[in-house]
Scaffold this motif. Sequence first.
Motif, PDB file in Angstrom:
ATOM      1  N   ASN A 111       0.799  -1.226   0.000  1.00  0.00           N
ATOM      2  CA  ASN A 111       0.000   0.000   0.000  1.00  0.00           C
ATOM      3  C   ASN A 111       0.834   1.280   0.000  1.00  0.00           C
ATOM      4  OD1 ASN A 111      -2.539  -1.282  -0.012  1.00  0.00           O
ATOM      5  ND2 ASN A 111      -2.416  -1.637   2.187  1.00  0.00           N
ATOM      6  N   GLY A 112       2.090   1.194  -0.411  1.00  0.00           N
ATOM      7  CA  GLY A 112       2.883   2.410  -0.423  1.00  0.00           C
ATOM      8  C   GLY A 112       4.271   2.201  -0.982  1.00  0.00           C
TER       9      GLY A 112
ATOM     10  N   ALA B  99      -5.017   5.482  -5.470  1.00  0.00           N
ATOM     11  CA  ALA B  99      -5.180   6.022  -4.118  1.00  0.00           C
ATOM     12  C   ALA B  99      -6.311   5.354  -3.345  1.00  0.00           C
ATOM     13  CB  ALA B  99      -5.413   7.531  -4.182  1.00  0.00           C
TER      14      ALA B  99
ATOM     15  N   ALA C 131      -1.141   0.264  -3.874  1.00  0.00           N
ATOM     16  CA  ALA C 131      -0.596   1.455  -4.507  1.00  0.00           C
ATOM     17  C   ALA C 131       0.298   1.063  -5.677  1.00  0.00           C
ATOM     18  CB  ALA C 131       0.205   2.268  -3.483  1.00  0.00           C
TER      19      ALA C 131
ATOM     20  N   LYS D 256       2.003  11.793  -4.348  1.00  0.00           N
ATOM     21  CA  LYS D 256       1.480  11.701  -2.992  1.00  0.00           C
ATOM     22  C   LYS D 256      -0.002  11.352  -3.098  1.00  0.00           C
ATOM     23  CE  LYS D 256       4.712  15.218  -1.322  1.00  0.00           C
ATOM     24  NZ  LYS D 256       4.865  16.574  -0.742  1.00  0.00           N
TER      25      LYS D 256
ATOM     26  N   ARG E 121      -6.042   8.780   1.548  1.00  0.00           N
ATOM     27  CA  ARG E 121      -7.164   7.842   1.522  1.00  0.00           C
ATOM     28  C   ARG E 121      -7.743   7.807   2.919  1.00  0.00           C
ATOM     29  NH1 ARG E 121      -7.753   2.497   3.277  1.00  0.00           N
ATOM     30  NH2 ARG E 121      -9.103   1.148   2.050  1.00  0.00           N
TER      31      ARG E 121
ATOM     32  N   TRP F 116     -10.496  10.007  -1.327  1.00  0.00           N
ATOM     33  CA  TRP F 116      -9.159   9.628  -1.764  1.00  0.00           C
ATOM     34  C   TRP F 116      -8.730  10.510  -2.917  1.00  0.00           C
ATOM     35  CZ3 TRP F 116     -13.486   6.647  -2.856  1.00  0.00           C
ATOM     36  CH2 TRP F 116     -13.838   6.547  -4.213  1.00  0.00           C
TER      37      TRP F 116
ATOM     38  N   ARG G 297       2.217   8.764   1.383  1.00  0.00           N
ATOM     39  CA  ARG G 297       0.819   8.719   1.798  1.00  0.00           C
ATOM     40  C   ARG G 297       0.541   9.760   2.869  1.00  0.00           C
ATOM     41  NH1 ARG G 297      -2.787   3.477   3.787  1.00  0.00           N
ATOM     42  NH2 ARG G 297      -4.703   4.660   4.159  1.00  0.00           N
TER      43      ARG G 297
ATOM     44  N   ASP H 164      -3.911   8.043   7.248  1.00  0.00           N
ATOM     45  CA  ASP H 164      -4.201   6.618   7.152  1.00  0.00           C
ATOM     46  C   ASP H 164      -5.707   6.429   7.121  1.00  0.00           C
ATOM     47  OD1 ASP H 164      -5.071   6.964   9.788  1.00  0.00           O
ATOM     48  OD2 ASP H 164      -3.156   6.285  10.622  1.00  0.00           O
TER      49      ASP H 164
END
Length: 614
Positions: free
Chosen positions: A369-370, A455, A461, A470, A473, A485, A573, A576
Amino acid sequence: MAKLFYRVFALILVLSLMLPTAAMAQGDDIVNFTILHTNDFHGNLELSGSNPGAARVAYVIKQIRAAKAALGQSVLLLDAGDIMQGSLLSNIQKGLPTIDYYKTIGYDGVTLGNHEFDWGQTVLQQRYNQAHNDDGDPTTKEFPFIAANIVLKGTASDCASAGWDLPTFVTEPYHVYEIPTATTTPLRVGVIGVSTTETPYITVAEATAGLCFKDPYESILHYYDALDAAADVIVVLSHNGYNDGGYGYGFTVYGDQTLAQKLNTAGKPVNLIIGGHSHTDLTSATMVGNTMVVQAYYAGRRVGQVDFTVNRTTGAISMAWTRNVVSTTGNEDPDIKALVDGYVNDTDYQALIKEPIFQTNVEIIRNYNGDSLMGKMVNDAIYNELNNDVETANDVDMVFNNPGGLRADITSTDCPSFPCTVTYGKMFSIMPFGNQTVVGTMTGAQIVELLNQSATLFKGALQVAGIRYKFFRYYGGTPAATWAWGAYDIQVWDKATSTWVPIDLNKTYRVATNEFLAPVGQDGFIPFKYFKVESYWGDMLNLVNNWMRNHYNPDVNPSNSPYAETLDGRITREGDDTFDTDPIIPLTILHHNDSHGRLLKTTYQGYTQLATII
């Protein structure tokens, strides 16, 4: 469910006067047999972590078979799909060793999971031919691929109007097995297979071209009356998951419990549904009406066992389910161990997997996720390989890869000390799908829409090179399912000036990605539908290996140093998933209505958020 006719009462009365009670209880009126089942084996032929390996699974199967044989009872062995894809040993030969194991241990039938299509229909046809090949070896057994809802689209305008013609890699929609009894009249067990309708959405588009995956319930109904007439017991092999849900592609995906309920409500009940796909570790069977629903975890960690007792006089059928745990320290069947070891110790295989690719001085880890070092390594290698070869036609501005395409990390387990040599086998386990690298074009506006989709983190991601972004979400509040998001501060590396510049909505960029994503937008990355394909540039893993070998392997070039990169913040990101009643949210969201985006305006407790919905 097939119905056993009641005998005329007068005949029963006469027989009861003629035969002793014990003979009545143990004769042909009562038939006992067993179905053993597995699912989602994923090619786990060797012991690996909590996966016990084929030899230990085979030992459990053979022990149960021997115990039942001593009682004069028959055993069927079935599998609910996702058989081959998932381990280095199986993947490198595209499932061949796993099908060899299934033939040797003696599977009676399987249905097809979505991962059976990962290598395309040509390879699946080869595995079908292998499973159906009578090689003259008495120690192996052919077995059918059973699927009722995978059909040829033909000339139909859509799948709803497609007929029921089966592809050549499906043996039959259902198969009827005969269980021997004390007389010449066998008990008939009908097994019908159904696969998940999401298969075309979670595999490379070409892999399911020309096929339709019809609704499982409707497909069973289509064959039900014929199957009911041909069988005394009906079993469904289902690769649809235990619960409702699916992957969220906007259409109904129901699990095996709902399938059982729908069939019962329609007056077309089945006795047993053997499931897969969701890797569910049940501790007891689920009863939906008189239908038993079961599943056996995954990777050979469990062998499910359903013991049937069928009263052929009354038509009564009883079932008892056992969850057999396969221990990683349990006994191994010597025949299957020898089979697997033969593949493992093959000299060509060993030479291939041990081939050194590059050296690293750091662990290389994924982040679904990143920002991740694995994503950076893979995408930078593709970006650099394409832009630095002699061919200018494959130069690109940026590279995208879905995080789900990166399947393993390089950790201290692989590298107890540094520098550490990373082999071809390890790299193959990271990128096992054999996806081709596709180069094409997208506009800046379309790329923004793509990163807005990323996003959502629906499928993680997007991993990138040549571009950085950047995103935020947020999830929560009232109602709990409301989202906000977006991607922002998107910049592209300008190769001419060696600087980062804001993305230009009106500019056309040259993009590289994998054929799973473009041009059809699998894994929910729908804006790849705008991708205009220009050319294909070979297996993506080969591109990565070439760059890493030539630039981070001192044995290839003594001036090279081991890989020692760190994260550079190319994916950042904001916040959270925690809902904040007073958040600070960047609203510099780029959007473009010409790309069919639309703005969502959502109010949370007095403030407004904007995000692009795809």
